[in-house]
Design a protein around this motif. Sequence first.
Motif, PDB file in Angstrom:
ATOM      1  N   GLY A 221       0.769  -1.167  -0.059  1.00  0.00           N
ATOM      2  CA  GLY A 221       0.034  -0.099  -0.127  1.00  0.00           C
ATOM      3  C   GLY A 221       0.809   1.427  -0.157  1.00  0.00           C
ATOM      4  O   GLY A 221       0.470   2.133  -0.639  1.00  0.00           O
ATOM      5  N   VAL A 222       1.951   1.306   0.773  1.00  0.00           N
ATOM      6  CA  VAL A 222       2.830   2.377   0.799  1.00  0.00           C
ATOM      7  C   VAL A 222       3.350   2.715  -0.532  1.00  0.00           C
ATOM      8  O   VAL A 222       3.610   3.716  -1.188  1.00  0.00           O
ATOM      9  CB  VAL A 222       3.989   2.018   1.758  1.00  0.00           C
ATOM     10  CG1 VAL A 222       4.950   3.306   1.680  1.00  0.00           C
ATOM     11  CG2 VAL A 222       3.420   2.073   3.221  1.00  0.00           C
ATOM     12  N   ILE A 223       3.823   1.542  -1.071  1.00  0.00           N
ATOM     13  CA  ILE A 223       4.426   1.547  -2.304  1.00  0.00           C
ATOM     14  C   ILE A 223       3.319   2.009  -3.680  1.00  0.00           C
ATOM     15  O   ILE A 223       3.795   2.983  -4.353  1.00  0.00           O
ATOM     16  CB  ILE A 223       4.966   0.228  -3.154  1.00  0.00           C
ATOM     17  CG1 ILE A 223       6.183  -0.222  -2.295  1.00  0.00           C
ATOM     18  CG2 ILE A 223       5.547   0.409  -4.411  1.00  0.00           C
ATOM     19  CD1 ILE A 223       6.836  -1.547  -2.516  1.00  0.00           C
ATOM     20  N   LEU A 261       9.918  19.348   9.118  1.00  0.00           N
ATOM     21  CA  LEU A 261      11.185  18.365   9.379  1.00  0.00           C
ATOM     22  C   LEU A 261      10.817  17.335   9.911  1.00  0.00           C
ATOM     23  O   LEU A 261      10.952  16.182   9.864  1.00  0.00           O
ATOM     24  CB  LEU A 261      12.099  19.084  10.151  1.00  0.00           C
ATOM     25  CG  LEU A 261      13.340  20.041   9.549  1.00  0.00           C
ATOM     26  CD1 LEU A 261      14.327  20.917  10.262  1.00  0.00           C
ATOM     27  CD2 LEU A 261      13.882  19.124   8.203  1.00  0.00           C
ATOM     28  N   SER A 262       9.955  17.460  11.193  1.00  0.00           N
ATOM     29  CA  SER A 262       9.561  16.132  12.059  1.00  0.00           C
ATOM     30  C   SER A 262       8.685  15.125  11.103  1.00  0.00           C
ATOM     31  O   SER A 262       9.098  13.945  11.286  1.00  0.00           O
ATOM     32  CB  SER A 262       8.681  16.562  13.076  1.00  0.00           C
ATOM     33  OG  SER A 262       9.486  17.404  14.028  1.00  0.00           O
ATOM     34  N   SER A 263       7.882  15.739  10.298  1.00  0.00           N
ATOM     35  CA  SER A 263       7.303  14.785   9.339  1.00  0.00           C
ATOM     36  C   SER A 263       8.119  14.093   8.312  1.00  0.00           C
ATOM     37  O   SER A 263       8.070  12.991   8.185  1.00  0.00           O
ATOM     38  CB  SER A 263       6.187  15.335   8.577  1.00  0.00           C
ATOM     39  OG  SER A 263       5.149  16.067   9.468  1.00  0.00           O
ATOM     40  N   THR A 266       9.810  11.292  10.551  1.00  0.00           N
ATOM     41  CA  THR A 266       8.943  10.337  10.677  1.00  0.00           C
ATOM     42  C   THR A 266       8.688   9.545   9.362  1.00  0.00           C
ATOM     43  O   THR A 266       8.544   8.089   9.345  1.00  0.00           O
ATOM     44  CB  THR A 266       7.681  10.670  11.102  1.00  0.00           C
ATOM     45  OG1 THR A 266       7.888  11.418  12.357  1.00  0.00           O
ATOM     46  CG2 THR A 266       6.541   9.545  11.392  1.00  0.00           C
ATOM     47  N   GLU A 267       8.716  10.138   8.235  1.00  0.00           N
ATOM     48  CA  GLU A 267       8.446   9.230   7.049  1.00  0.00           C
ATOM     49  C   GLU A 267       9.478   8.488   6.729  1.00  0.00           C
ATOM     50  O   GLU A 267       9.541   7.117   6.325  1.00  0.00           O
ATOM     51  CB  GLU A 267       8.156  10.273   5.988  1.00  0.00           C
ATOM     52  CG  GLU A 267       7.807   9.668   4.546  1.00  0.00           C
ATOM     53  CD  GLU A 267       7.544  10.677   3.384  1.00  0.00           C
ATOM     54  OE1 GLU A 267       6.892  10.569   2.633  1.00  0.00           O
ATOM     55  OE2 GLU A 267       8.489  11.748   3.383  1.00  0.00           O
ATOM     56  N   SER A 268      10.692   8.900   7.017  1.00  0.00           N
ATOM     57  CA  SER A 268      12.138   8.194   6.691  1.00  0.00           C
ATOM     58  C   SER A 268      12.087   7.011   7.806  1.00  0.00           C
ATOM     59  O   SER A 268      12.747   5.918   7.352  1.00  0.00           O
ATOM     60  CB  SER A 268      13.296   9.045   6.793  1.00  0.00           C
ATOM     61  OG  SER A 268      13.474   9.892   5.697  1.00  0.00           O
ATOM     62  N   THR A 273      14.680   3.384   8.045  1.00  0.00           N
ATOM     63  CA  THR A 273      15.799   4.093   8.318  1.00  0.00           C
ATOM     64  C   THR A 273      15.931   4.424   9.866  1.00  0.00           C
ATOM     65  O   THR A 273      14.898   5.036  10.535  1.00  0.00           O
ATOM     66  CB  THR A 273      16.124   5.330   7.687  1.00  0.00           C
ATOM     67  OG1 THR A 273      15.978   5.129   6.186  1.00  0.00           O
ATOM     68  CG2 THR A 273      17.284   6.181   7.769  1.00  0.00           C
ATOM     69  N   VAL A 274      16.995   4.256  10.630  1.00  0.00           N
ATOM     70  CA  VAL A 274      17.136   4.415  11.978  1.00  0.00           C
ATOM     71  C   VAL A 274      17.760   5.618  12.193  1.00  0.00           C
ATOM     72  O   VAL A 274      18.880   5.751  11.504  1.00  0.00           O
ATOM     73  CB  VAL A 274      18.099   3.427  12.679  1.00  0.00           C
ATOM     74  CG1 VAL A 274      18.088   3.687  14.144  1.00  0.00           C
ATOM     75  CG2 VAL A 274      17.522   1.853  12.576  1.00  0.00           C
TER      76      VAL A 274
END
Length: 383
Positions: A221-223, A261-263, A266-268, A273-274
């Motif tokens: 779904g994300v893809i 920036l926070s979004s 969060t997306e990454s 990604t850590v």
Amino acid sequence: MDDLCARRARSRRADLVAMTAIGIVSAATIVGRHVNGESSWLLVLDIAVGLAAVGLIPFLGARPVHGAVALGVLAALSPAATPPSNVGTLTIAHRRPLRIALFGTSAAVLGHFVQNLWRPIQGLDLLWFVVLDVAVHAALLGWGQWNQARQALLDSLRERALRAENEQGRRVAEARALERTKMAREMHDVLAHRLSLLATYAGALEYRPDSSPEKLAKAAGVIRGGVHQALDELREVIGVLRDGEIDELPSGRPQPTFADLSSLVTESRDAGTVIRYDQVVSAAESLPPATGRTAYRVVQEGLTNARKHAAGRPVTLKVQGEPGTGLQIVLTNPGGDGVPLTPGSGTGLVGLTERVQLAGGTLDHGQGGDGEFRLRASLPWPA
């Protein structure tokens, strides 16, 4: 070729009209002088000189100096050459500098003086003739020089107007090209970020086929959603490059700000990604929008490059600053194995450096001795 032939035809017609008009005036001069019964041989001389003087009129355009001097010599022989000589004086005054025009005018003045010596005008004293002779030729000289200066001024103004028009067109073209480049770079940043996220999710599906159906469905779904967004953004890029006069993005989406920036982080993180995110920013609401947007693009490009060249490795992001001291962004990640997750153009950091410099800041990037890649940006933040 047709235009050249038309100009030559108009020039020939103008010469014919001038010769006819001056010939009529010269004929009237001859008649006026011989009404009083001058010798017949003088009549023959006047007719011959008049014909020769009128015949020189077409040559004044090509050789005004020689023509004016020759007409001055003919004026010394006969009053029939006076009208053509005056035309020669006016022509040389209109087409040549004052120094050369004075020479041709002096020849005409001298020729008329000689003419009056051996063929004086009845009832007109020699002194008064000289005064009138000089005054008439001075007026012709002044008129011609004034016309020359006026024509030069008009040519100069016309050239300046044409140059200004061309310069304006060049500035408009440069502004359009700059805007297109700026928008294309903006979309490059967005597309690179979006595609690197898609590549991360696709890699998870490829290397973890044993995941639960719920996780697989979520990743798919994300893809799917990311593909739709990437297609929309790609359509915008094509529109920007195809239409040089576009003023805004077709989607009308607002530009990102520092608050986004926070979004972005969060997306990454959702993509696997850590990220260790440390933000110490005072009075963030006073940060100029342009600076906040540039900061967002710096972090976005850094996270995109980390996913592409060091997939699966942790990223450290530090953002700190306050009014008067500036905004500092430091993003570090371990070096990759040399095989990028997705291919890149290699110009992302180049465009990012230019973007930061236009904002009045500095950008440094490179791999240190410890093998970590560092991206460090410093942006101005007035108090």
